[in-house]
Structures are given as structure tokens and as C-alpha cells.
Design a protein around this motif. Structure first.
Motif: not given
Length: 516
Positions: A39-42, A122-131, A211-216
């Protein structure tokens, strides 16, 4: 995701599996670390650093490719491979869920496309989930270490209990202290289990993973949209890559050894150089033999000059080797998540997030062999010069020849005077008659190949005497120094060749002055 429901056709039957993550917490934390790194590398900052710094670095351009489009294709392929590894682990955890909705996620991931990926909001929501997952992984890492500490406390307590069980209760002060510490440690472990992945519902974690897989998947498509033609993994060029050949770590260790020896040639034991020569690739060994045979002792370089030449290559090749070793040390289900960042809301700087393109994985084998060979040859120069300068060795005393006016008779020629001076040099070296013959033969061969520096001294009377008066171990060209350097060269070359052949070590050779 909305497409995942009991009637979607992705079910394989209901299996009674536990809902809690429990002991799987450490494996799940490892998966979170992989997803977080990808995630961070992108991110915008990381992609900018990739294009402006990493892909423009000397190491990447000299060992991998100077074509920016080819490099972007390689990076894109790496990102897809990282996503595939992450997805496989998510699929495994999904199959362990009690809820059959999360079974067989591989079929769902195979159908991911730009049209089916989630909307931008949805990207912002997934980023929150990642954190949030990173935070849980950090607590899980702390739990892992505290569980080990708890195990040590329990062992100490049981051992102390056996030692003091015969003592009266009033004299068991040490045991009471250990018991108090043990209770405190157990309480800490219980608290961390509640704050970590240990007590979380597995279905809850897997849902966030999907959700993270789909966003990545969507991010990789967007970041590398111009790299549709990806280099084939089994193409001819790839077969010459160190990583594909399984040699990246081996070459990294060789480069690291060269750097260690070059920086501390007098401190490290001879076994370090033995290990280096034994581990050299076959192609480098074969080329090194001819290079050592062609080595000319008359090409004099100072230790500083040799190190400067080596540094020209080491300054860009050593970081690649170091990154390769670090990446290998972080490999494994414990190493990756145990070192996850300590600050949840602060992403590490892009330069701290090592990617495969920053290692020797994609380095061309032939190009790398060339630079390793050059470094080893320069290292050979360095060892010869260190010995010749007398660093850490018994120095050779300079020979002071008197002026020709004081020593030569009227009928004496310059060659006679030079020969007499050489004879006194032999006496100081304390060598046998046989060795004198070998030295004379060596000196004759050198004079046939080119003008000898010792001959140059005897053909200039005035400069000759003046130079001999100021002769030192580090300058000048006395017969002692010239022949000593030739002997060191021959001895060192023979030692190195024998070490590469596996018939000796640099630390066990006899100290005879000449080898044939």
C-alpha cells in the motif's frame, strides 16, 4: 464486497470453524505487514521517489537496465507478484472462516477488473481500515514479545520454587518477588490479547482484507497503466537475472565481504579472504586467474588511490547488496510484522521502504560478474601494497649504497656497481644461493620486458646517490624494495590461486620467499 453473498455461487459448504483469530494472530499480522508495505509503495510520494531517485540511481542503471520503460515494466511485475502473494494469504484465511461467504475468494479475485473495482470514495474508507489493521498488528507484535517474556518468567519461577521449597515460608523472599512479577506479566499479556488481533473476529479481518485487495488491484492498474507489455518471467533475459537464478543473496554476501576487507585489511583474519575466494562464482574465478597472471607490480598505486578506485564501484553496488541482505533477513512470517512501524499515523519515508528493484534480484549476472571481478582485482592490489608498505608486517630496511666515487674503482663499470649493490641487498634479505639465482632470473626477465626501475637508478649517477640517501619504505625504488615487491606479488598470486583451487588457505601457507 456486495458480490460476496451466500447465493453468489462461491460457497463450498458450511464448516464449523472458530470465529476468533486466536493463535493465528501472528500469521495475520504478517499478512497485514505485506499489505501495508505494498500500500505504501503505491502512494504518490513513493511513486515519485521511485521514478526520480531509485530508477535513476547508478546501481539500477548499471546492473539492471538504463531503459526507464523496461524498469517500469519490471516494477509493475513485482507489484503484481506482491499482490498475488497477499491475495493467496487472504484466500487461506477466508477458507478458515466459519461464515462460508468468505470461502473460495480466489474465484472472486480472478474476476477483478477496472470495471468491478470499488469507487474512488471507498479508497478513504479502506485506508482507514488499513491503519486500524496496522495498529492491531503493532499490538500483536508487542504481544508476541511479551508472551516470550512470560514464558521466561514462568520457567524462572518454577526453577526457584524447586530451589526454595525446603525453606520456611518467611525466607522465600526471592520467590515472592518472582511471583509478583509473574502476576504482573500475565496481566500485561491478557491486556495485549484484548487490544491485538488475538481477540478479533476472523471474518471481520478477512472482510477488510478483501476490500484492500480490490483497492490494491485498482491502484496497480492506474500507477502502471503504460506498462501493458510486461517482460515474460521465463524470457531469455530473465534467466540471467540473479534473483531468478537464486544467486542474489550469494552475490550480496560477496560484495559485503569485499567491502569489509577493503575497509579493514589489517584487522580481519586471513580466513575472511579465504571465504571470499572460495565463494567467488565460477566465471569470476576463471577470469581472475588470467588477471592475476597479467598483474604488473610496476603499476604502483598508493593504498589511498586503490581504495578510491574501489569506492567508485562500492558506493553504488554496496547499497544494492545491503538491501538484498536486509530483505532476506526480514523474510518469514515473524520477521516482517515484528519490525512493523511503531507510529500508526505516520508512514515511513519512501527511502526506508525497500523494494525488489533496489536489491540485486533483477541484476544482470554478466554485468555483476564484471564489477565483482574488478573489485577483487583491486583488492589484490590493496593487499600487495599493504604488505609492501609494511603495515602490520616486519619492514625491510632500505639499502644505502655509497656514492660511486667512494666505492667504484677506475676500471669498474656502472653495471658492476649496480650488481654489487644488488648483492648487498641479497645479503640483507638473508636468502640462499638458489634464491639468488631465482631473483637474478626474475630481474633479467623484467629488464627484457621493459626498462627496469633499478637500472634507471644506476644510469643516473647524481640522482642515484641522492635518492638512496632519502630512501624510505614508502618511496623510492631500491633493489630490496623492487625484488621484495616482486616476491610478494608472486607469493600472493600463488596463494590466491591455491585458495581458489581449495588446496590451501591464506593463513596456513609457509613463509618461503618464492613459489614456483
Amino acid at each position: 464486497m456486495s458480490n460476496l453473498n451466500p447465493s453468489s455461487g462461491f460457497l463450498s459448504g458450511i464448516a464449523a470453524r472458530g470465529n476468533k483469530v486466536s493463535i493465528l494472530a501472528f500469521e495475520v499480522a504478517n499478512t497485514i505487514a505485506k499489505g501495508a508495505n505494498l500500500w505504501r509503495s503505491l502512494s504518490d510520494e513513493s511513486i515519485k521517489f521511485l521514478k526520480e531517485d531509485i530508477l535513476q540511481s547508478d546501481g539500477v542503471r548499471k546492473l539492471i537496465s538504463a531503459d526507464i520503460n523496461e524498469l517500469l515494466c519490471i516494477v509493475a511485475a513485482d507489484k503484481r507478484e506482491e499482490l498475488e502473494v497477499f491475495s493467496r494469504e487472504v484466500i487461506r484465511f477466508g477458507d478458515l472462516c466459519k461464515n462460508p461467504t468468505w470461502h473460495n475468494l480466489g474465484r472472486y479475485f480472478q474476476k477483478l477488473s477496472p470495471d468491478l473495482t470499488p469507487q474512488e470514495q471507498l479508497k478513504a474508507e479502506v485506508e482507514t481500515s488499513m491503519q486500524h489493521l496496522i495498529h492491531l498488528a503493532q499490538n500483536t507484535s508487542e504481544l508476541y514479545h511479551e508472551l516470550h517474556a512470560l514464558d521466561r518468567f514462568e520457567q524462572d519461577y518454577r526453577r526457584k520454587l524447586q530451589e526454595e521449597e525446603s525453606l520456611p515460608a518467611g525466607r522465600r523472599e526471592n520467590l515472592m518477588i518472582l511471583q509478583s512479577e509473574l502476576k504482573r506479566q500475565r496481566k500485561l499479556v491478557r491486556s495485549l490479547k484484548k487490544k491485538s488481533l488475538w481477540s478479533r473476529n476472523l471474518e471481520e479481518v478477512v472482510e477488510k482484507f478483501v476490500d484492500i485487495v480490490a483497492i490494491l488491484h485498482k491502484e496497480i492498474l492506474e500507477r502502471f497503466s503504460n506498462t501493458a507489455t510486461i517482460l515474460a518471467d521465463n524470457g531469455p533475459a530473465q534467466n540471467q537475472r540473479l534473483g531468478v537464478s537464486g544467486l542474489a543473496l550469494h552475490y550480496a554476501n560477496i560484495i559485503n565481504q569485499i567491502d569489509n576487507i577493503a575497509s579493514r585489511p589489517l584487522v580481519l583474519p586471513s580466513s575472511t579472504r579465504d571465504s571470499l575466494y572460495h565463494g567467488l562464482p565460477a566465471g569470476v574465478k576463471a577470469a581472475l586467474r588470467s588477471r592475476l597472471q597479467a598483474f604488473d607490480a610496476k603499476e604502483e598505486f598508493t593504498v589511498a588511490q586503490i581504495k578510491a578506485e574501489m569506492q567508485k564501484t562500492l558506493k553504488w553496488i554496496f547499497p544494492l547488496a545491503e538491501n538484498t541482505i536486509r530483505a532476506h533477513q526480514g523474510f518469514g512470517w515473524v520477521g516482517e510484522w515484528a519490525n512493523i512501524g511503531t507510529e500508526v499515523n505516520k508512514n515511513p519515508a519512501p527511502e526506508l521502504n525497500i523494494t525488489r528493484i533496489q536489491t540485486l534480484y533483477h541484476a544482470d549476472k554478466e554485468k555483476t560478474d564484471h564489477y565483482v571481478l574488478e573489485l577483487v582485482v583491486w583488492l589484490h592490489h590493496l593487499v600487495i601494497q599493504v604488505k609492501n608498505r609494511g603495515y602490520g608486517f616486519k619492514p625491510l630496511q632500505p639499502v644505502r649504497c655509497q656514492s660511486q666515487k667512494e666505492t667504484s674503482l677506475p676500471h669498474e663499470t656502472k653495471q658492476d656497481s649496480s650488481r654489487a649493490c644488488n648483492t648487498r641487498a641479497y645479503d640483507i634479505l638473508q636468502i640462499s644461493e638458489e634464491e639468488r639465482v631465482l631473483l637474478d632470473s626474475l630481474r633479467s626477465n623484467r629488464m627484457m620486458l621493459g626498462r627496469s626501475k633499478s637500472l634507471e637508478l644506476v644510469t643516473r649517477k647524481d640522482k642515484r646517490c641522492q635518492r638512496n640517501r632519502g630512501l624510505s619504505r614508502s618511496s623510492g625504488h631500491s633493489p630490496v624494495k623492487e625484488f621484495s615487491l616482486a616476491l610478494d606479488l608472486q607469493l600472493e598470486r600463488t596463494r590466491v590461486l591455491d585458495v581458489m583451487d581449495g588446496i590451501g588457505t591464506l593463513g596456513t601457507f609457509p613463509t618461503a620467499p618464492f613459489y614456483t
